[in-house]
Design a protein around this motif. Sequence first.
Motif, mmCIF file in Angstrom:
data_model
loop_
_atom_site.group_PDB
_atom_site.id
_atom_site.type_symbol
_atom_site.label_atom_id
_atom_site.label_comp_id
_atom_site.label_asym_id
_atom_site.label_seq_id
_atom_site.Cartn_x
_atom_site.Cartn_y
_atom_site.Cartn_z
ATOM 1 N N VAL A 91 15.025 5.274 -2.199
ATOM 2 C CA VAL A 91 14.045 4.358 -1.606
ATOM 3 C C VAL A 91 13.538 4.997 -0.332
ATOM 4 N N LEU A 92 12.223 5.120 -0.201
ATOM 5 C CA LEU A 92 11.595 5.724 0.978
ATOM 6 C C LEU A 92 11.230 4.654 1.995
ATOM 7 N N PHE A 93 11.545 4.928 3.248
ATOM 8 C CA PHE A 93 11.160 4.056 4.359
ATOM 9 C C PHE A 93 10.383 4.899 5.363
ATOM 10 N N GLY A 94 9.197 4.425 5.751
ATOM 11 C CA GLY A 94 8.328 5.219 6.597
ATOM 12 C C GLY A 94 8.634 5.113 8.078
ATOM 13 N N PRO A 95 7.995 5.977 8.861
ATOM 14 C CA PRO A 95 8.188 5.945 10.317
ATOM 15 C C PRO A 95 7.640 4.666 10.931
ATOM 16 N N GLU A 96 8.143 4.354 12.125
ATOM 17 C CA GLU A 96 7.877 3.060 12.736
ATOM 18 C C GLU A 96 6.399 2.805 13.032
ATOM 19 N N ARG A 97 5.684 3.790 13.473
ATOM 20 C CA ARG A 97 4.326 3.543 13.975
ATOM 21 C C ARG A 97 3.329 3.219 12.875
ATOM 22 N N ALA A 98 3.326 4.006 11.794
ATOM 23 C CA ALA A 98 2.278 3.834 10.791
ATOM 24 C C ALA A 98 2.801 3.732 9.367
ATOM 25 N N GLY A 99 4.098 3.808 9.175
ATOM 26 C CA GLY A 99 4.643 3.731 7.827
ATOM 27 C C GLY A 99 4.445 5.024 7.049
ATOM 28 N N LEU A 100 4.683 4.954 5.772
ATOM 29 C CA LEU A 100 4.564 6.134 4.912
ATOM 30 C C LEU A 100 3.119 6.579 4.778
ATOM 31 N N GLU A 101 2.923 7.876 4.701
ATOM 32 C CA GLU A 101 1.596 8.431 4.455
ATOM 33 C C GLU A 101 1.334 8.465 2.955
ATOM 34 N N ASN A 102 0.052 8.629 2.589
ATOM 35 C CA ASN A 102 -0.310 8.651 1.172
ATOM 36 C C ASN A 102 0.431 9.729 0.401
ATOM 37 N N ASP A 103 0.648 10.888 1.032
ATOM 38 C CA ASP A 103 1.349 11.974 0.342
ATOM 39 C C ASP A 103 2.789 11.576 0.019
ATOM 40 N N ASP A 104 3.408 10.775 0.902
ATOM 41 C CA ASP A 104 4.761 10.296 0.632
ATOM 42 C C ASP A 104 4.760 9.310 -0.532
ATOM 43 N N VAL A 105 3.838 8.349 -0.467
ATOM 44 C CA VAL A 105 3.764 7.317 -1.494
ATOM 45 C C VAL A 105 3.421 7.916 -2.849
ATOM 46 N N ALA A 106 2.599 8.967 -2.844
ATOM 47 C CA ALA A 106 2.198 9.604 -4.094
ATOM 48 C C ALA A 106 3.391 10.193 -4.838
ATOM 49 N N ARG A 107 4.443 10.525 -4.124
ATOM 50 C CA ARG A 107 5.642 11.092 -4.758
ATOM 51 C C ARG A 107 6.543 10.026 -5.365
ATOM 52 N N ALA A 108 6.275 8.781 -5.039
ATOM 53 C CA ALA A 108 7.116 7.689 -5.534
ATOM 54 C C ALA A 108 6.649 7.219 -6.903
ATOM 55 N N ASN A 109 7.577 6.681 -7.675
ATOM 56 C CA ASN A 109 7.238 6.128 -8.979
ATOM 57 C C ASN A 109 6.753 4.694 -8.892
ATOM 58 N N ALA A 110 7.178 4.001 -7.838
ATOM 59 C CA ALA A 110 6.824 2.584 -7.699
ATOM 60 C C ALA A 110 6.809 2.210 -6.224
ATOM 61 N N ILE A 111 6.179 1.091 -5.945
ATOM 62 C CA ILE A 111 6.066 0.589 -4.578
ATOM 63 C C ILE A 111 6.900 -0.685 -4.433
ATOM 64 N N ILE A 112 7.552 -0.809 -3.297
ATOM 65 C CA ILE A 112 8.203 -2.071 -2.920
ATOM 66 C C ILE A 112 7.332 -2.718 -1.855
ATOM 67 N N SER A 113 6.831 -3.905 -2.166
ATOM 68 C CA SER A 113 5.969 -4.624 -1.233
ATOM 69 C C SER A 113 6.671 -5.895 -0.784
ATOM 70 N N VAL A 114 6.888 -6.009 0.521
ATOM 71 C CA VAL A 114 7.561 -7.175 1.081
ATOM 72 C C VAL A 114 6.526 -8.273 1.331
ATOM 73 N N PRO A 115 6.770 -9.501 0.866
ATOM 74 C CA PRO A 115 5.785 -10.575 1.042
ATOM 75 C C PRO A 115 5.786 -11.113 2.469
ATOM 76 N N VAL A 116 5.230 -10.352 3.373
ATOM 77 C CA VAL A 116 5.219 -10.737 4.785
ATOM 78 C C VAL A 116 3.936 -11.485 5.133
ATOM 79 N N ASN A 117 3.874 -11.987 6.341
ATOM 80 C CA ASN A 117 2.684 -12.637 6.866
ATOM 81 C C ASN A 117 1.548 -11.616 6.921
ATOM 82 N N PRO A 118 0.447 -11.829 6.184
ATOM 83 C CA PRO A 118 -0.636 -10.840 6.176
ATOM 84 C C PRO A 118 -1.264 -10.610 7.545
ATOM 85 N N ALA A 119 -1.139 -11.591 8.442
ATOM 86 C CA ALA A 119 -1.689 -11.430 9.783
ATOM 87 C C ALA A 119 -0.761 -10.623 10.681
ATOM 88 N N PHE A 120 0.483 -10.384 10.206
ATOM 89 C CA PHE A 120 1.442 -9.603 10.996
ATOM 90 C C PHE A 120 2.388 -8.929 10.017
#
Length: 248
Positions: free
Chosen positions: A116-145
Motif C-alpha cells: 500500500v502506497l502512502f504519499g508525502p504530506e504536502r501533496a500526496g502521491l504523484e501521478n507516476d506513483d499512482v500509475a504503478r499501482a493496480n488500484a486506488i484506495i479512496s477515503v470518504p473524507v469531507n470534500p471541502a477538507f
Amino acid sequence: MPTDTPQPSFVLVRPQMGENIGAAARGMWNFGLDRMRVTAPRDGWPNEKAVAMASGAGRLLDEAQLYPTTAEAVADCSYVYATTARMRGLTKPVFSPEAAMADAARRIGQGERVAVLFGPERAGLENDDVARANAIISVPVNPAFSSLNLAQCVLLTAYEWRRATSEIAHETTEMAGAVWADQAEIDALSRHYEERLDKAGFFFPEHKADPMKRNLRNLWSRLPLTRADVQTLHGVLRQMVRWKDRSG
C-alpha cells in the motif's frame, strides 16, 4: 525481525517529517503490522525525530526497508494499492479502505505479495506513483477538507486491515464478575412482584389484570438482568413491604 504474520507492506513514499514517519509506525504496530518500507525520505535516514515519535514501535523503524524509488519499493509485489484523495484521470479500480483491506487479505491468503502506497504530506502521491499501482484506495473524507495527515491515513488503513483479518467483537458487556440471570430466576422475580402488587391492589380493574401482568412480565424479559440485579430487586420489594407493615 518482522513477525511471520502474512500482511501487506506499507510504503511511505518520500515522507517529509520524521515525526509523521514515527507516528505511522505507531499506527501500524497498534494493529499488528510491521512491514514498513520508506522511499527517499526528505530529511534522511535514520531519523531521530521518527524514533522519538515512534515510542514503543521503534522496532518498525529499525527494521524498515529503505528504497530510492517507488518502483524499487514495490518491485517484488504482485498487487499494489495507492492511497489518494484525488482521482487523477487514470482508469483503475477504486476501493474504500474497508474493501481494499478485505481484498488485500484475500490476495495475501492466496500467496500474493501486496503493498500500500502512502504519499508525502504536502501533496500526496504523484501521478507516476499512482500509475504503478493496480488500484486506488479512496477515503470518504469531507470534500471541502480532503487532506489526510500521513499517519492518519496509515492508521485508518491499518485498522481496516485488522478488521478484515481478525475476529472483532463489535459490542460486548463487561460483566465485572457478574453472571446473567437465567429464565427461572427472572420468572421467580416476576411472580414475586405480581404477588405483592396483587395484594397492594395494583391490578385494577380486574378485567385488565391479565394484560397488566403480561406487560409486567414482558418488561422483565426486556431487561438485561444479572443474578445480582435480580437479588437486588427482590430485596427492594421485601424492604418496601416491611416498611409498609411497620408504618401501618
